[in-house]
Design an enzyme around this catalytic site. Sequence first.
Site, PDB file in Angstrom:
ATOM      1  N   HIS A 155       0.848  -1.207   0.000  1.00  7.17           N
ATOM      2  CA  HIS A 155       0.000   0.000   0.000  1.00  7.17           C
ATOM      3  C   HIS A 155       0.879   1.251   0.000  1.00  7.17           C
ATOM      4  O   HIS A 155       2.075   1.181   0.251  1.00  7.17           O
ATOM      5  CB  HIS A 155      -0.917   0.016   1.229  1.00  7.17           C
ATOM      6  CG  HIS A 155      -2.118  -0.864   1.088  1.00  7.17           C
ATOM      7  ND1 HIS A 155      -2.089  -2.202   1.411  1.00  7.17           N
ATOM      8  CD2 HIS A 155      -3.383  -0.605   0.651  1.00  7.17           C
ATOM      9  CE1 HIS A 155      -3.292  -2.729   1.181  1.00  7.17           C
ATOM     10  NE2 HIS A 155      -4.097  -1.784   0.716  1.00  7.17           N
ATOM     11  N   LYS A 159      -0.656   4.880   4.552  1.00  5.42           N
ATOM     12  CA  LYS A 159      -1.582   3.946   5.224  1.00  5.42           C
ATOM     13  C   LYS A 159      -1.141   3.747   6.676  1.00  5.42           C
ATOM     14  O   LYS A 159       0.035   3.534   6.955  1.00  5.42           O
ATOM     15  CB  LYS A 159      -1.625   2.612   4.471  1.00  5.42           C
ATOM     16  CG  LYS A 159      -2.631   1.636   5.084  1.00  5.42           C
ATOM     17  CD  LYS A 159      -2.975   0.494   4.154  1.00  5.42           C
ATOM     18  CE  LYS A 159      -3.894  -0.519   4.812  1.00  5.42           C
ATOM     19  NZ  LYS A 159      -5.205   0.020   5.179  1.00  5.42           N
TER      20      LYS A 159
HETATM   21  P1  NAD Z   1      -7.599   9.252   5.170  1.00  5.01           P
HETATM   22  O1  NAD Z   1      -6.714   9.486   6.356  1.00  5.01           O
HETATM   23  O2  NAD Z   1      -7.262   9.914   3.877  1.00  5.01           O
HETATM   24  O3  NAD Z   1      -9.134   9.649   5.514  1.00  5.01           O
HETATM   25  C1  NAD Z   1      -9.703   9.525   6.778  1.00  5.01           C
HETATM   26  C2  NAD Z   1     -10.510  10.789   7.008  1.00  5.01           C
HETATM   27  O4  NAD Z   1     -11.227  10.659   8.257  1.00  5.01           O
HETATM   28  C3  NAD Z   1      -9.610  12.041   7.135  1.00  5.01           C
HETATM   29  O5  NAD Z   1     -10.019  13.016   6.198  1.00  5.01           O
HETATM   30  C4  NAD Z   1      -9.836  12.487   8.564  1.00  5.01           C
HETATM   31  O6  NAD Z   1      -9.767  13.896   8.738  1.00  5.01           O
HETATM   32  C5  NAD Z   1     -11.258  11.954   8.808  1.00  5.01           C
HETATM   33  N1  NAD Z   1     -11.603  11.981  10.236  1.00  5.01           N
HETATM   34  C6  NAD Z   1     -10.769  11.838  11.310  1.00  5.01           C
HETATM   35  N2  NAD Z   1     -11.458  12.033  12.457  1.00  5.01           N
HETATM   36  C7  NAD Z   1     -12.742  12.299  12.094  1.00  5.01           C
HETATM   37  C8  NAD Z   1     -13.911  12.602  12.818  1.00  5.01           C
HETATM   38  N3  NAD Z   1     -13.897  12.670  14.174  1.00  5.01           N
HETATM   39  N4  NAD Z   1     -15.066  12.820  12.144  1.00  5.01           N
HETATM   40  C9  NAD Z   1     -15.089  12.751  10.789  1.00  5.01           C
HETATM   41  N5  NAD Z   1     -13.983  12.502  10.030  1.00  5.01           N
HETATM   42  C10 NAD Z   1     -12.845  12.265  10.689  1.00  5.01           C
HETATM   43  O7  NAD Z   1      -7.658   7.672   4.996  1.00  5.01           O
HETATM   44  P2  NAD Z   1      -8.225   6.818   3.754  1.00  5.01           P
HETATM   45  O8  NAD Z   1      -7.104   6.394   2.902  1.00  5.01           O
HETATM   46  O9  NAD Z   1      -9.390   7.532   3.147  1.00  5.01           O
HETATM   47  O10 NAD Z   1      -8.735   5.508   4.510  1.00  5.01           O
HETATM   48  C11 NAD Z   1      -9.732   5.586   5.527  1.00  5.01           C
HETATM   49  C12 NAD Z   1     -10.010   4.186   6.042  1.00  5.01           C
HETATM   50  O11 NAD Z   1     -10.614   3.398   4.991  1.00  5.01           O
HETATM   51  C13 NAD Z   1      -8.757   3.398   6.470  1.00  5.01           C
HETATM   52  O12 NAD Z   1      -9.084   2.623   7.594  1.00  5.01           O
HETATM   53  C14 NAD Z   1      -8.464   2.521   5.261  1.00  5.01           C
HETATM   54  O13 NAD Z   1      -7.733   1.357   5.577  1.00  5.01           O
HETATM   55  C15 NAD Z   1      -9.867   2.201   4.835  1.00  5.01           C
HETATM   56  N6  NAD Z   1     -10.018   1.750   3.440  1.00  5.01           N
HETATM   57  C16 NAD Z   1     -10.958   0.805   3.227  1.00  5.01           C
HETATM   58  C17 NAD Z   1     -11.222   0.374   1.942  1.00  5.01           C
HETATM   59  C18 NAD Z   1     -12.336  -0.607   1.725  1.00  5.01           C
HETATM   60  O14 NAD Z   1     -12.610  -0.977   0.562  1.00  5.01           O
HETATM   61  N7  NAD Z   1     -13.012  -1.054   2.791  1.00  5.01           N
HETATM   62  C19 NAD Z   1     -10.500   0.905   0.860  1.00  5.01           C
HETATM   63  C20 NAD Z   1      -9.525   1.878   1.108  1.00  5.01           C
HETATM   64  C21 NAD Z   1      -9.307   2.312   2.414  1.00  5.01           C
END
Ligand code: NAD
Length: 273
Positions: A155, A159
């Site tokens: 990744h 991450k």
């Molecule tokens: P990222 O850090 O870019 O996004 C997370 C967002 O959550 C940030 O913008 C952050 O400011 C926000 N956040 C933090 N605290 C918050 C709060 N109290 N209220 C609202 N928002 C808040 O991360 P990402 O790459 O977008 O990944 C997010 C999650 O999704 C990770 O756990 C990742 O592993 C997962 N993910 C899952 C899949 C899937 O298919 N299930 C795919 C990709 C990523």
Amino acid sequence: MVRAVVVGAGGRMGRRIVQTVLETSGIALVGAVEAEDHPAIGKDVGDFLGCGKQGVVVDSDINRGVDKSDVLIDFTTPQVALRSLEIGVKRRLAVVIGTTGFSPGEMERGRALALKTRCVMAPNMSVGVNVMFKIVAEIADVLGADYDVEIVEAHHRLKKDAPSGTAIRLGETIAGTLGQDLQRVGVWGRKGLIGERTSTEIGMSVVRAGDIVGDHTVIFGGVGERLEVTHRAHSRDNFARGAVRAALWVVGQPEGFYDMQDVLGLRAKGNAR
Ligand code: NAD
């Protein structure tokens, strides 16, 4: 029309999900939630994303706006995702959780909450990876314990959790098929004079580099041959499309804890979560 609130709307995944909701018929964006110090707070989500005003202002208070919604879509952190689930239970909303990195205790709490509402929780929402979950179980079943299982995931450098939730789910799926428990047979990286490999272990290797969206390979290593199954995500759009598909599906389901195998109709009969 299904009314959706995206939690983590300014994140890498959240932005793609907002965009996909705006482009998909049958679902409307009614809320966008972010952390209180996020630069999108107070801005129209469309202005923030550069796709024109949408009439939805990014808010740090999830309680504002959920009244008019049917489903929360959360891609954030485990703590925030548990809060989304609590709100889902309290307000009787469907919830889609894509967030990964839950500790065993957080997962137990998440599962208990999810069962009180309609929730899809899946570490990977892409169609390809969910087909991969299904076929690696079938391969493990045919090859049995004679083949060594190794899982390699890669990744992007930003991450936060490792191994990925997808790699863990691949390991759990294969271990379960072989009558093992991943917590017992998983080997989480190797270093030093570690001795010969045992026949039951499932190795997990993690790569973090640049902007890799997400690669997963399962190696079944035998004597004189090996079989490899690889999935590579080229962009986040497939995860976002899966999340929106899950949101449209889950609002019509009875209370329960579902994953993408259910959404995509891939779950084998009798193979409950
Ligand atoms: P990222 O850090 O870019 O996004 C997370 C967002 O959550 C940030 O913008 C952050 O400011 C926000 N956040 C933090 N605290 C918050 C709060 N109290 N209220 C609202 N928002 C808040 O991360 P990402 O790459 O977008 O990944 C997010 C999650 O999704 C990770 O756990 C990742 O592993 C997962 N993910 C899952 C899949 C899937 O298919 N299930 C795919 C990709 C990523």
